[in-house]
Design a protein around this motif. Structure first.
Motif, PDB file in Angstrom:
ATOM      1  N   ARG A   2       0.834  -1.196   0.000  1.00  0.00           N
ATOM      2  CA  ARG A   2       0.000   0.000   0.000  1.00  0.00           C
ATOM      3  C   ARG A   2       0.874   1.253   0.000  1.00  0.00           C
ATOM      4  NH1 ARG A   2      -3.734   0.327   4.912  1.00  0.00           N
ATOM      5  NH2 ARG A   2      -1.711   0.028   5.929  1.00  0.00           N
ATOM      6  N   VAL A   4       0.578   3.953   1.714  1.00  0.00           N
ATOM      7  CA  VAL A   4       0.894   4.433   3.059  1.00  0.00           C
ATOM      8  C   VAL A   4       1.989   3.590   3.697  1.00  0.00           C
ATOM      9  CG1 VAL A   4      -0.919   3.060   4.188  1.00  0.00           C
ATOM     10  CG2 VAL A   4      -0.093   5.185   5.251  1.00  0.00           C
ATOM     11  N   ASP A   5       1.983   2.285   3.427  1.00  0.00           N
ATOM     12  CA  ASP A   5       3.010   1.412   3.988  1.00  0.00           C
ATOM     13  C   ASP A   5       4.373   1.724   3.390  1.00  0.00           C
ATOM     14  OD1 ASP A   5       1.179   0.084   5.619  1.00  0.00           O
ATOM     15  OD2 ASP A   5       0.683  -1.358   4.054  1.00  0.00           O
ATOM     16  N   ARG A   8       5.640   4.964   4.877  1.00  0.00           N
ATOM     17  CA  ARG A   8       6.202   4.751   6.217  1.00  0.00           C
ATOM     18  C   ARG A   8       7.589   4.126   6.130  1.00  0.00           C
ATOM     19  NH1 ARG A   8       2.570   5.707  10.126  1.00  0.00           N
ATOM     20  NH2 ARG A   8       0.368   5.368   9.640  1.00  0.00           N
ATOM     21  N   ILE A  92       4.453  10.398   9.943  1.00  0.00           N
ATOM     22  CA  ILE A  92       4.183   9.032   9.508  1.00  0.00           C
ATOM     23  C   ILE A  92       5.270   8.065   9.945  1.00  0.00           C
ATOM     24  CG2 ILE A  92       5.345   9.196   7.250  1.00  0.00           C
ATOM     25  CD1 ILE A  92       2.886   7.680   6.101  1.00  0.00           C
ATOM     26  N   ASP A 117      -2.847   5.275  10.154  1.00  0.00           N
ATOM     27  CA  ASP A 117      -3.302   5.131   8.769  1.00  0.00           C
ATOM     28  C   ASP A 117      -4.526   5.986   8.487  1.00  0.00           C
ATOM     29  OD1 ASP A 117      -1.268   3.337   8.484  1.00  0.00           O
ATOM     30  OD2 ASP A 117      -2.535   1.576   8.154  1.00  0.00           O
ATOM     31  N   THR A 145      -5.340  11.269  -0.419  1.00  0.00           N
ATOM     32  CA  THR A 145      -4.841  11.396   0.944  1.00  0.00           C
ATOM     33  C   THR A 145      -4.453  12.832   1.245  1.00  0.00           C
ATOM     34  OG1 THR A 145      -4.051   9.111   0.929  1.00  0.00           O
ATOM     35  CG2 THR A 145      -3.085  10.588   2.565  1.00  0.00           C
TER      36      THR A 145
END
Length: 251
Positions: A2, A4-5, A8, A92, A117, A145
């Motif tokens: 993903r 967002v992953d 990070r 994040i 998240d 986002t």
């Protein structure tokens, strides 16, 4: 993975490799060349200038609580902490936040949290007198986002509060290709060591994104904000058209 992953992971790795340069990317300061005091002084200067500018609108009306969105190791959080009773820095990267906690242990008014998240949904409406975010939104690769964060900024802003955030309006095609970050991500996905990619090959995962100025203005208006000013600059000779938006809650 993903988005967002991956974001990070990238910023956690940057936090380990060269945190201060990743936050304030002066080419002469790469590979650990930032001195801590010099680095933090840039934050004090930036916040002092911002609040002097905002004073012409009489904002923020109160100096109780501020939010530093994308705080990194707390360069601007600490500076805001000298102007507001309490400051929340969110980021994040757990690596960046852990370092910020240690660096600013002498500032009891500064708190740091890892951004979940779900973003800022857990924070109370109208709970911040100042929300500040610079050199952050441009690194979020998913536009939805980015827009969700901007809407949240307006929701969280108190009456008489000040919102300041930066976001490029356009990036030339030659720079949107971003070969170095793409190559970094591709090689990391097959197991190449991050130290090799950054230290030896000069690669990094920092990407840049943009949102047209007109779209940001419409988004702010539809979220209940009044735009006070827009600073328009070009980043050196890069062709990147940068914007800094100054806003408050609509009355």
């Amino acid at each position: 993975m993903r988005a967002v992953d991956q974001n990070r992971r990238d910023w956690d790795e940057l936090g380990r490799l060269d945190a201060l340069w990743a936050i304030l990317s002066d080419p002469s300061k790469r590979h650990g060349r930032w001195e801590i005091d010099e680095f933090l002084a840039t934050g004090r200067l930036e916040i002092d200038r911002a609040l002097i500018t905002a004073a012409r609108w009489g904002l923020p009306r109160r100096h109780d609580r501020a939010l530093d969105f994308g705080c990194g190791v707390g360069r601007l959080t600490r500076a805001l902490g000298s102007q507001f009773s309490s400051v929340l820095g969110v980021d994040i990267s757990a690596v960046m936040v852990a370092r910020a906690v240690v660096m600013h242990a002498d500032m009891p008014g500064c708190q740091f949290e890892v951004l979940p998240d779900a973003g800022l949904v857990g924070l109370e409406d109208g709970s911040f007198d100042c929300i500040y975010s610079r050199i952050v939104l441009q690194h979020i690769t998913d536009r939805r986002t980015t827009e969700a964060h901007i809407r949240a900024f307006v929701r969280l802003l108190a009456d008489g509060g000040l919102l300041v955030f930066g976001l490029p309006a356009s990036i030339p095609l030659r720079r949107r290709i971003q070969l170095r970050p793409r190559l970094y991500s591709a090689l990391r996905s097959v197991g190449a060591p991050q130290e090799l990619l950054y230290e030896s090959l000069g690669l990094h995962p920092i990407r840049m994104c943009s949102v047209p100025e007109s779209d940001v203005v419409r988004l702010l208006a539809s979220s209940g904000a009044t735009v006070l000013d827009i600073e328009r600059t070009e980043v050196g000779s890069t062709g990147i058209q940068d914007r800094v938006y100054w806003a408050t809650r609509s009355r």
